[in-house]
Scaffold this motif. Structure first.
Motif, short mmCIF file in Angstrom:
data_model
loop_
_atom_site.label_atom_id
_atom_site.label_comp_id
_atom_site.label_asym_id
_atom_site.label_seq_id
_atom_site.Cartn_x
_atom_site.Cartn_y
_atom_site.Cartn_z
N UNK A 159 1.56 -4.04 5.05
CA UNK A 159 2.52 -4.09 3.93
C UNK A 159 2.80 -2.69 3.38
N UNK A 160 3.35 -1.79 4.23
CA UNK A 160 3.62 -0.42 3.77
C UNK A 160 4.75 -0.41 2.74
N UNK A 161 4.91 0.72 2.08
CA UNK A 161 5.96 0.88 1.08
C UNK A 161 7.31 1.24 1.70
N UNK A 162 7.32 1.48 2.99
CA UNK A 162 8.56 1.80 3.68
C UNK A 162 8.27 2.08 5.14
N UNK A 163 9.33 2.15 5.94
CA UNK A 163 9.16 2.38 7.37
C UNK A 163 10.28 3.29 7.86
N UNK A 164 9.90 4.31 8.62
CA UNK A 164 10.86 5.22 9.26
C UNK A 164 10.64 5.10 10.76
N UNK A 165 11.69 4.77 11.51
CA UNK A 165 11.49 4.66 12.96
C UNK A 165 12.68 5.24 13.70
N UNK A 166 12.38 5.79 14.87
CA UNK A 166 13.38 6.50 15.66
C UNK A 166 14.27 5.51 16.41
N UNK A 225 0.86 -1.18 0.00
CA UNK A 225 0.00 0.00 0.00
C UNK A 225 0.90 1.23 0.00
N UNK A 226 0.37 2.35 -0.46
CA UNK A 226 1.17 3.58 -0.58
C UNK A 226 1.28 4.31 0.76
N UNK A 227 1.52 3.56 1.82
CA UNK A 227 1.68 4.13 3.15
C UNK A 227 3.12 3.95 3.60
N UNK A 228 3.62 4.94 4.33
CA UNK A 228 4.94 4.85 4.95
C UNK A 228 4.73 4.91 6.46
N UNK A 229 5.07 3.84 7.14
CA UNK A 229 4.95 3.83 8.59
C UNK A 229 6.02 4.71 9.21
N UNK A 230 5.62 5.54 10.17
CA UNK A 230 6.57 6.39 10.91
C UNK A 230 6.37 6.09 12.39
N UNK A 231 7.38 5.54 13.03
CA UNK A 231 7.27 5.14 14.43
C UNK A 231 8.20 6.00 15.27
N UNK A 232 7.61 6.76 16.19
CA UNK A 232 8.38 7.70 17.02
C UNK A 232 8.04 7.45 18.49
N UNK A 233 8.92 7.87 19.41
CA UNK A 233 8.67 7.58 20.82
C UNK A 233 7.68 8.51 21.50
N UNK A 234 7.45 9.71 20.93
CA UNK A 234 6.62 10.69 21.64
C UNK A 234 6.09 11.74 20.69
N UNK A 235 4.86 12.20 20.96
CA UNK A 235 4.32 13.36 20.25
C UNK A 235 4.37 14.60 21.13
N UNK A 236 4.48 14.40 22.46
CA UNK A 236 4.53 15.54 23.37
C UNK A 236 5.92 16.17 23.36
N UNK A 237 6.94 15.38 23.04
CA UNK A 237 8.30 15.89 22.90
C UNK A 237 8.36 16.80 21.68
N UNK A 238 8.90 18.01 21.84
CA UNK A 238 8.90 18.98 20.74
C UNK A 238 9.81 18.59 19.59
N UNK A 239 10.65 17.59 19.78
CA UNK A 239 11.59 17.18 18.74
C UNK A 239 10.85 16.59 17.54
N UNK A 240 9.89 15.72 17.79
CA UNK A 240 9.37 14.89 16.71
C UNK A 240 8.38 15.57 15.77
N UNK A 241 7.61 16.57 16.20
CA UNK A 241 6.81 17.31 15.20
C UNK A 241 7.66 17.90 14.09
N UNK A 242 8.87 18.37 14.41
CA UNK A 242 9.76 18.90 13.37
C UNK A 242 10.20 17.79 12.41
N UNK A 243 10.46 16.62 12.95
CA UNK A 243 10.84 15.48 12.11
C UNK A 243 9.69 15.12 11.18
#
Length: 341
Positions: free
Chosen positions: A122-129, A66-84
Motif C-alpha cells: 500500500x505505497x503512497x504512489x507508484x512511478x513506472x516506466x 506507508x510512506x513509500x513510493x514504488x519505482x518500477x524500471x526495466x533495467x539498472x544496467x542501462x545508463x538511462x535509469x540511474x539519472x531518472x
C-alpha cells in the motif's frame, strides 16, 4: 558472539532513555503535535543512540498507506535509469516519502510480479516506466487507488498521469535533421524491439520522416543482449560490409553509437564527411570519446523530478492538483558527427 536473540526496541525504551512519556516520544517520531524543541532534540538523540527505528507498519495499519513510493524500471544496467532515479530522489528527499525500486528486465510477466508485491505494501504512489502493460498489470494499476505516474513516454494513453517525451517525435526530428544535412543512404542499428516500445516508436518516427523525403532505410540491424559498446562495433562492421555505400548510421542509443564510432575511426573513415552517425539519450559518459557523438537528450533527470513532484503534490492536501500529462521536449545535440550544411 552471542546467539541470544536481540529484543526489538520499543517506544518504552526511548521513553525511558529520554525521560519523557511514550505519547510524547510517539508525537516526536511521527513529527506530530506541539512538542518543545528541547524535548524533541532529547527524544531524537535517545532514539539515535539506541538505534531505534519506528515500526511504520503499525502506523500504516491505521492510515492504510506507508510512506513509500514504488519505482518500477526495466533495467539498472542501462545508463538511462540511474539519472531518472536521481531526479526522483532529489524531490522525494524533501518529503517524508521514500522511493523503493523494482526491476522488470523488460518482461511483462516480471512487471506483473513486481507490481503485485509493490502494491501489497500500500505505497503512497507508484512511478513506472512505459505506457505498455499487460491486462493484469493495468487492472492492478487502475484498482490501486493511489497516484500512478507512467514515465519516459507520452505516445499513448496513461492510467492516471504521465511524464516523458514523444519518442515518435524524437525519431522524426532526427530523421529530418539527417536528411537536411545532405545524407541519403541511411541505416538504422538498434535493439530488438518487441518489448522496447520506446525504441520501436523512435524507429517508426524516423522511418516516417525519411519516407516524407522519398528515402527508404537502406539497411538495418538489431541485437539483443551483450555489451552495447561491443555490439555497436560488430554491427557497424557487418552493415558496412553488407551495404558499403551508406553515408549515415542512426543508432537507437548512444552506447552502440559509441562502439560504431570507435570502429569507424579505427578504419580511417572520415566522420562526418564520409559517414555521419548519431545516437540517442545524451549519455554524459561519452564526453571523453575522440568525437562528440550527435545525440538527443532524453530529459531523463527532469522526467524523474517531474514524476516525483506529481506524487509529492498528490500526497499533500495543501498542494494544488498537478498537471496529469507533462511532455518534455528533447533537443538534438549535433556534436561532431552530424555535419551541418
Amino acid at each position: 558472539m552471542s546467539n541470544t536473540p536481540v529484543r526489538p526496541l520499543t517506544l518504552r525504551d526511548v521513553s525511558e532513555a529520554s525521560g519523557v512519556s511514550e505519547m510524547t516520544v510517539s508525537r516526536v517520531l511521527r513529527n506530530r503535535g506541539d512538542v518543545s524543541e528541547a524535548t524533541r532534540e532529547r527524544v531524537l538523540k535517545a532514539a539515535r543512540d539506541l538505534g531505534y527505528v519506528p515500526n511504520k507498519i503499525a502506523g500504516a495499519l491505521a492510515s492504510q498507506r506507508v510512506n513509500l513510493v514504488g519505482v518500477i524500471i526495466p533495467s539498472l544496467s542501462n545508463m538511462v535509469f540511474p539519472n531518472v532515479l536521481t531526479g526522483i530522489s532529489e524531490v522525494l528527499e524533501q518529503t517524508e516519502l521514500q522511493p523503493v525500486v523494482g526491476v522488470t528486465d523488460y518482461s511483462p510477466e516480471k512487471e506483473e510480479r513486481v507490481l503485485y508485491e509493490m502494491l501489497s505494501w500500500r505505497p503512497s504512489g507508484l512511478i513506472l516506466a512505459g505506457l505498455e502493460h499487460s491486462e493484469a498489470a493495468r487492472a492492478m494499476l487502475v484498482a490501486s487507488g493511489i497516484p500512478i505516474v507512467e514515465i519516459m513516454d507520452v505516445d499513448g494513453k496513461c492510467v492516471d498521469s504521465m511524464v516523458g517525451i514523444s519518442h515518435r517525435r524524437a525519431g522524426r526530428e532526427m530523421g529530418n535533421a539527417i536528411v537536411k544535412h545532405g545524407y541519403s543512404r541511411i541505416a538504422f542499428l538498434g535493439t530488438k524491439m518487441p518489448m522496447d516500445h520506446r525504441a520501436r516508436k523512435r524507429f517508426e518516427g524516423f522511418t516516417e520522416a525519411l519516407a516524407k523525403h522519398g528515402i527508404e532505410i537502406a539497411d538495418q540491424e538489431f541485437y539483443s543482449g551483450g555489451s552495447a559498446l561491443l555490439k555497436g562495433r560488430e554491427m557497424t562492421q557487418q552493415i558496412l560490409e553488407r551495404t558499403p555505400d551508406l553515408d549515415f548510421i542512426y543508432y537507437s542509443n548512444d552506447m552502440i553509437g559509441a562502439g560504431g564510432m570507435l570502429w569507424l575511426l579505427e578504419q580511417g573513415i572520415d566522420i562526418p564527411g564520409q559517414i555521419g552517425i548519431a545516437g540517442f539519450n545524451g549519455v554524459e559518459l561519452l564526453e571523453g570519446l575522440p568525437r562528440r557523438l550527435a545525440t538527443m537528450d532524453a530529459c531523463r533527470k527532469e522526467i524523474g523530478r517531474k514524476a516525483a513532484e506529481i506524487i509529492a503534490a498528490r500526497n499533500d492536501s495543501d498542494a494544488p492538483d498537478p498537471d496529469r500529462i507533462v511532455e518534455l521536449t528533447p533537443r538534438i545535440d549535433f556534436g561532431d558527427t552530424l555535419k551541418r550544411r
